[in-house]
Design an enzyme around this catalytic site. Structure first.
Site, PDB file in Angstrom:
ATOM      1  N   LYS A  19       0.843  -1.207   0.000  1.00 53.50           N
ATOM      2  CA  LYS A  19       0.000   0.000   0.000  1.00 53.50           C
ATOM      3  C   LYS A  19       0.873   1.250   0.000  1.00 53.50           C
ATOM      4  O   LYS A  19       0.674   2.171  -0.817  1.00 53.50           O
ATOM      5  CB  LYS A  19      -0.899  -0.003   1.234  1.00 53.50           C
ATOM      6  CG  LYS A  19      -1.626   1.315   1.498  1.00 53.50           C
ATOM      7  CD  LYS A  19      -2.315   1.294   2.850  1.00 53.50           C
ATOM      8  CE  LYS A  19      -2.872   2.675   3.198  1.00 53.50           C
ATOM      9  NZ  LYS A  19      -3.968   3.084   2.317  1.00 53.50           N
ATOM     10  N   GLU A 493     -17.004  13.658   9.499  1.00 54.69           N
ATOM     11  CA  GLU A 493     -16.480  12.471  10.169  1.00 54.69           C
ATOM     12  C   GLU A 493     -14.974  12.512  10.464  1.00 54.69           C
ATOM     13  O   GLU A 493     -14.286  11.492  10.342  1.00 54.69           O
ATOM     14  CB  GLU A 493     -16.819  11.207   9.364  1.00 54.69           C
ATOM     15  CG  GLU A 493     -18.310  11.068   9.073  1.00 54.69           C
ATOM     16  CD  GLU A 493     -18.645   9.850   8.210  1.00 54.69           C
ATOM     17  OE1 GLU A 493     -17.785   8.971   8.070  1.00 54.69           O
ATOM     18  OE2 GLU A 493     -19.764   9.795   7.689  1.00 54.69           O
ATOM     19  N   ASP A 498     -12.778   4.211  10.661  1.00 53.35           N
ATOM     20  CA  ASP A 498     -13.404   3.388   9.626  1.00 53.35           C
ATOM     21  C   ASP A 498     -14.891   3.330   9.926  1.00 53.35           C
ATOM     22  O   ASP A 498     -15.301   3.374  11.091  1.00 53.35           O
ATOM     23  CB  ASP A 498     -12.794   1.978   9.630  1.00 53.35           C
ATOM     24  CG  ASP A 498     -13.528   1.025   8.715  1.00 53.35           C
ATOM     25  OD1 ASP A 498     -13.268   1.062   7.500  1.00 53.35           O
ATOM     26  OD2 ASP A 498     -14.365   0.242   9.218  1.00 53.35           O
ATOM     27  N   HIS A 704     -13.678   6.828  -6.335  1.00 49.28           N
ATOM     28  CA  HIS A 704     -12.525   5.937  -6.204  1.00 49.28           C
ATOM     29  C   HIS A 704     -11.343   6.418  -7.035  1.00 49.28           C
ATOM     30  O   HIS A 704     -10.237   5.891  -6.925  1.00 49.28           O
ATOM     31  CB  HIS A 704     -12.906   4.512  -6.634  1.00 49.28           C
ATOM     32  CG  HIS A 704     -13.980   3.908  -5.792  1.00 49.28           C
ATOM     33  ND1 HIS A 704     -15.302   3.908  -6.161  1.00 49.28           N
ATOM     34  CD2 HIS A 704     -13.935   3.302  -4.580  1.00 49.28           C
ATOM     35  CE1 HIS A 704     -16.027   3.321  -5.231  1.00 49.28           C
ATOM     36  NE2 HIS A 704     -15.218   2.942  -4.260  1.00 49.28           N
TER      37      HIS A 704
END
Length: 766
Positions: A19, A493, A498, A704
């Site tokens: 990642k 948020e 998550d 995305h």
């Protein structure tokens, strides 16, 4: 001798090294050579883990920089011309397919990305043309990876997505009419060439995944197997182990006679243990059974006693030389290793098994059935002790929760009034314009937010200091939304890690990991919480932040919650009680939160259920209807406690609702927002055909991807939607939350979205 086998291993590394390397490359902070070097290091490390554990059959080509299906799109040059015409470097073209590319005058969106069967992993959908051709890459990745392992002294079994599944999981490109499965005769010769090259490289067996065999298949898809595999099996080619998972294949037994020359068949005996006897009876006289008895989808220790009994049943029918002990699926869906979990309480940690531990489990089971239980007595005794401790633990049972569940009535699932009456009150109360604009909830999680959250977690700053920081972030996000002139705001948020973990940390019945990361898509990793016992809400979870957001704006503020099915599906669920029981417990906890939000002045509340379709059983029939019944009831139970004037929203991934539209309607949400930007707008026709009475916000751009859609692009999308939806029905919003995006692109995209909505607002108001 019974061999041990792993179908695939997680790619990211124990510390999410892949990642970090991918994202550094995308940010021009890591060279291409260094990126590829890091990938090689990880592959070698993962192969060595499996070899050192004693695994007999180790996979290769299971590693991917982004997605294994995307790898096959590149492998067979099934890349649409809109990508190839720019002559990007192959690595950059690969990433453009997965995440889009907007740089140096090149502007292309990503290909469609959808869930991999009923998992939370996303794959890139093969997108095919009427004049589609295929051509094996000049340096095939499966051959490269096999030789890389071989050079390190490890002989692997390459993993391929089978040709039938590759096409069946694909789609025709926009404006094209090709039926993907009709291309099978063009694709199979390229597979044959690849298999020849693998054989020449030294591969004796190849794992070829055909997971679509767990679906209800169209006749033409079933018919494709026999001629395809007649060409893929033969002299000069490796032996094939055809792998299925996530379901049973009993309903597709008519395909198996065409696969009699395949060396072996793998089945998932965790998901569907009852298929064992039937499948064994269908195998050819020399075919091998790969028995998937170690769960590739969950984190609970394998019950060795049960698994050994299953494998021994197969051995009694086939003999030891025709049985392989395997993971049920790739371990892609599990965290890397339990060894890095230093904060888990010892009694709970003893119940778990991550990928590295599951590798050892297949070895223990294979050894137990080959040499006898005495050869692994210590491991078997420890496992039995662990199973007993979990079954009898007081941490799994809460009498108050069970008592509350027993008192739930049918009336608890229903709103006070039907939608028309509710909406009349909501119009008066909320005063929203035509084509109202909003977002799905989250805004960019900046480096500073993560730093402050980490400081608070470590105790480096006080709760008061952290709360002031969060309030400042909320004020800033609200101010930005007001400047953009959005109609229904969110608090952004900033306090949330998550969308499931945040709630799980505030509920009793959950456990959490430090490094239990699992790949969701591309470089995106999630850390699913683990449901270990009965669930309840000890205190409000989101009210403080939402109430503060209400205090700093005069516009309607939307409270954001994750729904019961998504909390269930995006956690690692218990395997000792039915999932419907866990869903109802979550619904009751969320019901309390919804009521408290309304009392705090939050009159728009979004209860997200992006995993609703993901949980849908893969085959039509009674099991699907049973699931939808308890899933819908759970959602309704969580929302039904509010007044008519409070507007309930819900968000869903996918727009392919045809198979369960009746359930979507039954949710009785006032407004739906759906992931739709990469889908053909004609998929919205179901809302027209079924005369859907409530409101809907199909996503107008893809979050995305970092690319910014133009205002005209969004206008065009809205025009397509208005073919199927009434103007008074249509909300305007992005596809999903904006957590993973950067602020610059977020503001630009939302401004274009708001302007497009205003254009239609003026058009239809005049």
């Amino acid at each position: 001798m019974v061999q041990s086998s792993v179908l695939g291993f997680p790619r990211m590394g124990g510390n999410r090294e892949l990642k970090k390397a991918n994202e550094a490359y995308w940010a021009d902070k890591l060279s291409r050579d260094d990126l590829l070097a890091e990938a090689k290091r990880l592959r070698l490390e993962h192969w060595k883990i499996q070899k050192d554990a004693g695994v007999d059959v180790i996979p290769s080509n299971d590693f991917s920089h982004y997605d294994h299906v995307l790898d096959h799109i590149k492998l067979f040059n099934a890349v649409p011309e809109r990508y190839t015409k720019h002559q990007l470097h192959p690595v950059d073209e690969y990433f453009a397919l997965g995440r889009g590319h907007q740089k140096d005058g090149v502007d292309v969106p990503s290909l469609e990305m959808v869930k991999w069967f009923d998992s939370n992993y996303h794959y890139v959908k093969p997108t095919l043309q009427d004049n589609q051709t295929f051509k094996l890459a000049s340096k095939p990745k499966p051959v490269h990876d096999f030789l890389e392992a071989k050079e390190a002294g490890i002989i692997t079994r390459p993993v391929l997505v089978g040709p039938v599944s590759f096409l069946a999981l694909g789609k025709a490109d926009r404006g094209q009419s090709v039926d993907p499965i009709s291309l099978i005769d063009k694709l199979v010769p390229e597979y044959v060439e690849l298999l020849k090259q693998l054989k020449e490289a030294g591969a004796e067996t190849v794992q070829i995944d055909e997971p679509v065999l767990v679906f209800d298949l169209a006749p033409k898809v079933k018919a494709a197997f026999k001629p395809a595999y007649e060409k893929l099996v033969g002299a000069g080619l490796p032996k094939l182990v055809l792998a299925t998972y996530f379901g049973d294949i009993v309903h597709n037994f008519d395909v198996l006679p065409g696969l009699q020359n395949v060396y072996g068949i793998h089945i998932d005996l965790v998901r569907n243990p009852e298929q064992l006897q039937s499948v064994v009876g269908q195998l050819g006289p020399n075919q091998v059974l790969s028995a998937g008895v170690v769960d590739g989808r969950n984190i609970w220790k394998t019950n060795f006693k049960r698994a050994i009994e299953t494998v021994e049943t197969a051995i009694q029918k086939l003999g030891k030389d025709r049985v392989i002990v395997a993971t049920s699926s790739s371990l892609l869906h599990t965290p890397h290793s339990l060894d890095s979990e230093k904060k888990l309480e010892a009694d709970i940690k003893d119940w778990f098994s991550f990928a590295v531990q599951k590798v050892s489990e297949v070895v223990v089971i294979a050894k137990a059935v080959t040499e006898g239980p005495a050869a692994v007595r210590e491991a078997l005794e420890a496992n039995a002790k662990s199973q007993e401790a979990r079954a009898t633990s007081g941490r799994t049972n809460n009498g108050a929760v069970k008592d509350r569940q027993s008192k739930v009535t049918a009336a608890d699932h229903e709103r006070q009034s039907p939608f028309p009456e509710r909406y009349a009150q909501q119009k008066t109360h909320l005063k929203l314009p035509l084509f109202p604009t909003t977002t799905i909830g989250s805004f960019p999680q900046t480096k500073e937010i993560r730093i402050q959250r980490n400081k608070f977690t470590k105790g480096d700053i006080t709760a008061e200091e952290y709360e002031r920081f969060i309030e400042k972030e909320i004020e800033e996000v609200v101010k930005i939304q007001e400047e953009l002139d959005l109609d229904v705001l969110v608090h952004g948020e900033p306090e949330r890690n998550d969308m499931v973990q945040y709630f799980g940390e505030r509920l009793d019945g959950y456990a959490f990991t430090t490094n239990g990361w699992v790949q969701s898509y591309g470089s995106r990793c999630v850390r699913p919480p683990i449901i270990v016992g009965d669930i309840s809400r000890p205190a409000p979870m989101t009210v403080k932040e939402s109430k503060y957001a209400v205090s700093v704006s005069k516009k309607p503020m939307k409270g954001m919650l994750t729904g019961p099915i998504t909390c269930l599906r995006w956690s690692f669920p218990r395997d000792d009680v039915h999932q419907s029981v866990q869903a109802q417990q979550l619904a009751l906890a969320l019901r309390d939160e919804v009521v408290d939000l309304e009392a705090a002045g939050v009159y728009v509340i979004q209860v997200d259920e992006p995993a609703l379709r993901e949980g849908l059983p893969l085959r039509a029939g009674s099991e699907r209807e049973k699931y939808l019944a308890w899933a819908v009831d759970s959602f309704k139970l969580s929302c039904a406690g509010v007044q008519d004037s409070t507007q309930i929203h819900s968000h869903f991934c996918y727009s392919e609702f045809q198979d369960f539209f009746h359930a979507i309607a039954a949710l009785d949400a006032d407004v739906l927002s759906i992931e739709n930007s990469k889908s053909d707008a004609k998929l919205l026709k179901v809302f027209e055909d079924k005369a859907y009475p409530r409101h809907i916000g199909p996503g107008v751009y893809d979050i995305h991807s970092p690319r910014v859609p133009s205002e005209q692009e969004i206008k065009d999308r809205l025009a397509e939607m208005l073919v199927f939806l009434r103007p008074e029905q249509l909300w305007v919003n992005p596809d999903c939350g904006l957590k993973t995006r950067q602020w610059k692109e977020t503001k630009a995209a939302l401004l274009n979205m708001v302007n497009a909505a205003k254009f239609y607002r003026e058009k239809y108001s005049s």
